[in-house]
Structures are given as structure tokens and as C-alpha cells.
Design an enzyme around this catalytic site. Structure first.
Site, PDB file in Angstrom:
ATOM      1  CG  ASP A 239     -54.733  -0.516   7.337  1.00 39.26           C
ATOM      2  OD1 ASP A 239     -54.614  -0.402   8.567  1.00 39.26           O
ATOM      3  OD2 ASP A 239     -55.112   0.410   6.590  1.00 39.26           O
ATOM      4  N   GLY A 265     -49.047  -3.253   7.076  1.00 34.10           N
ATOM      5  CA  GLY A 265     -50.157  -2.569   7.702  1.00 34.10           C
ATOM      6  C   GLY A 265     -50.527  -1.248   7.059  1.00 34.10           C
ATOM      7  CG  HIS A 266     -53.023   2.820   8.378  1.00 30.35           C
ATOM      8  ND1 HIS A 266     -54.187   2.706   7.652  1.00 30.35           N
ATOM      9  CD2 HIS A 266     -52.921   4.147   8.715  1.00 30.35           C
ATOM     10  CE1 HIS A 266     -54.769   3.888   7.554  1.00 30.35           C
ATOM     11  NE2 HIS A 266     -54.023   4.776   8.181  1.00 30.35           N
ATOM     12  CG  PHE A 267     -48.796   5.032   8.120  1.00 26.85           C
ATOM     13  CD1 PHE A 267     -49.175   6.149   7.392  1.00 26.85           C
ATOM     14  CD2 PHE A 267     -49.267   4.908   9.418  1.00 26.85           C
ATOM     15  CE1 PHE A 267     -49.993   7.126   7.935  1.00 26.85           C
ATOM     16  CE2 PHE A 267     -50.092   5.868   9.981  1.00 26.85           C
ATOM     17  CZ  PHE A 267     -50.453   6.978   9.241  1.00 26.85           C
TER      18      PHE A 267
END
Length: 318
Positions: A239, A265-267
Site C-alpha cells: 500500500d 495495495g490499499h483495499f
């Protein structure tokens, strides 16, 4: 058997708050706090997958998802106020004991509640949410510039780009091994609330207010050291917003820590949802579930089997 998700709106502190709810009413509660710039929609699959034996509640903050967006002149858009509203929602629902899932903006909201009511917290699950300054890297440069000067137009433009249509897509797909598994519905749903009048100003105000969360980091770290909650880390290690180094920082203060990083990554729930759900289910089963983990016929525990299949880069650290 999985349970249907129900959709509710209730007035909390004068604001209509939308929330999703599923699972047996008498089951252990998991309170799901969403991140920026999304809503409870990010938890839709997790809610469905855990609803057979856990009671899941996922609200939208004011100005997000399907919750009301009061005028900025009439409402304090701050993380402290969001925490008050989420706490009041728990009171309204008569939730005394609960586990909490913290992601992104949900982290400061959740840390505020947990540090205020440590005896009510059964477990904490953290997915790409921070309470250590080493977790605030390059992504945060324009936000930090905004903290120095609320009227810095270059910083404001850079921050606005994060929740533009292209910026939203980037947040969902950046450093994801296979972006084709990420549904475009995610950022289309987010755009629904982001395009409301005044919402862009709300996002900038919350970026500015985030500095007050950083000021609380020492207090929240002290909470982790002294109250020693049972905690599970399920981080997307790549992320750009809340990088894996921020997850590693928890090891300094949390003794009862189980730690998993995933190559995404982020989600992270969008690309490693099945794997993360399996890890969460096992964690909750052992910590708060009504059922015990039963050894299989070969003598190996179910937990051993889960660890063998989990693609996380770290094994659990007790």
C-alpha cells in the site's frame, strides 16, 4: 448458514446514519469502520462471509456512503466527532462488548473509542490503518503541507486528485497483483457521495484535521502497551497510502499480536478477500467465538491448516 444483510438508517446525534447489519443477534459483534474515500460498501463481502456466526455492523460516516451529509456550517467534520457518533451508534444498538475492524480513516475513529472504553473491546483487527508516524510516508506530503498552511492551493489540488475519478481508480488498483479482479463498481459507488455539493471541501477539511490524530498517536500507543488488546494485522504490504512499515510498527507495543502481510495495495479485501476472511474467521473463532477449534482426524489443528494455506508473508506472532 450465511445470513442476509439488512440496511438501516437511524438518527444519531441529529444525523441520519446508514449502516449494514448481518448475523445472529446473540453472536459476538464485529464493528466495521471504513476508510477514505469509501463507505461500508468496502465490507459487503466480508459481512456476507462472516454472517453465519458473527454479528456484523458497518456504518457510513456523515458525508460518506448513504449517511446524511450535513452542511459544513452546521456540523463539525472531524475524526473526534466521527468517533462520538460511532460511539453513540453502539449505545443506540445496546452493544456492550465488541471486536472492531479498523481500516484507514476507521483507525483513528476506532482508536479513540478503544482507548476510551478498553474494557468493551474484545479484539482489534487492523487493515491498512495507522497510529505510528513511520506509517505516514510520501503519500502524506501534500497533506502535511496542508497542515502547515490550510490555504496552500498546491496542497489542496494534490489532495483533491486523490479522490478524483482517476485517483479513486488508482487507490483501488495500485500495487494490486491482478487489477482485473477489482470491480470498477467500487469507485463508481464512492463517486456517488464524493460528487455531492460541498463534499470535496469536506474531504479537504478531514485531511487538515488528520493532524489531530497524529497528536493522539502517543496516547493510543500507550493504550496498546498498557491494555494489551488481542490484535490481528491483515495488511496489504504494498500500500502506498499506509505502507507495510506502519504495520511493522505495531510490533513495538502490541504483545498479543498476530501478523499477516499480503502482496497487494490499499483495499486489500478486494484482491485478497478470501484469504483475509479465512484468517479473520480463525482469529475470531479462537478469541471470541462460541465454538472451539477441533483437531482434524490426522491430529493437525485447523489453525495449522489455515496457516499452511495463507499467502500472507508473515506467520502469526503471539
Amino acid at each position: 448458514m450465511k445470513n442476509k444483510t439488512h440496511y438501516h438508517v437511524v438518527k444519531i446525534n441529529g444525523v441520519d446514519i446508514f449502516y449494514r447489519e448481518a448475523g445472529p443477534a446473540d453472536a459476538p459483534v464485529l464493528f466495521l469502520l471504513h476508510g477514505y474515500p469509501t463507505s461500508s460498501h468496502m465490507y459487503r463481502n466480508l459481512i456476507n462471509d462472516l454472517s453465519d456466526k458473527y454479528h456484523l455492523i458497518a456504518p457510513d460516516y456523515p458525508g460518506y456512503g448513504r449517511s446524511e451529509q450535513p452542511l459544513m456550517a452546521d456540523f463539525e467534520y472531524s475524526f473526534a466527532n466521527y468517533a462520538k457518533i460511532m460511539e453513540a451508534l453502539l449505545e443506540h444498538l445496546n452493544i456492550e462488548k465488541f471486536s472492531v475492524y479498523l481500516m484507514d480513516y476507521g483507525a483513528p475513529v476506532g482508536w479513540t473509542i478503544a482507548s476510551k472504553h478498553p474494557d468493551r473491546i474484545e479484539t482489534i483487527i487492523v487493515q491498512n490503518g495507522c497510529c505510528y508516524e513511520e506509517g505516514l510516508e510520501t503519500f502524506w506530503d501534500p497533506i502535511k503541507a496542508l497542515w502547515k498552511n490550510r490555504n496552500d492551493q498546491d496542497a489542496i489540488k494534490a489532495c483533491q486528485a486523490f479522490h478524483s475519478p482517476d485517483g479513486l481508480k488508482w487507490q483501488y488498483t495500485h500495487h494490486v497483483p491482478d487489477a482485473s479482479v477489482i470491480s470498477p463498481d467500487n469507485w463508481e459507488v464512492d463517486l456517488r457521495h464524493l460528487q455531492r455539493p460541498e463534499n470535496d471541501d469536506i474531504q479537504i477539511q478531514l485531511f487538515y484535521d488528520y493532524q489531530n490524530n497524529v497528536k493522539q498517536y502517543p496516547k493510543w500507543q500507550e493504550y496498546l502497551r498498557t491494555k494489551n488488546p488481542e490484535m490481528l494485522i491483515v495488511y496489504g504490504k504494498d500500500d502506498y497510502i499506509f505502507p507495510g512499515v506502519g504495520a511493522e510498527a505495531f510490533k513495538k507495543d502490541v504483545k498479543n499480536l498476530e501478523f499477516h502481510l499480503y502482496p497487494t495495495g490499499h483495499f486489500a479485501l478486494e484482491s485478497f478477500g478470501d484469504e483475509i476472511t479465512t484468517t479473520i474467521r480463525n482469529f475470531l473463532d479462537r478469541k471470541v467465538g462460541k465454538d472451539v477449534v477441533i483437531p482434524d482426524e490426522c491430529g493437525d489443528s485447523l489453525w495449522d491448516k489455515v496457516l499452511a494455506q495463507d499467502p500472507g508473508k508473515d506467520t502469526a506472532h503471539a
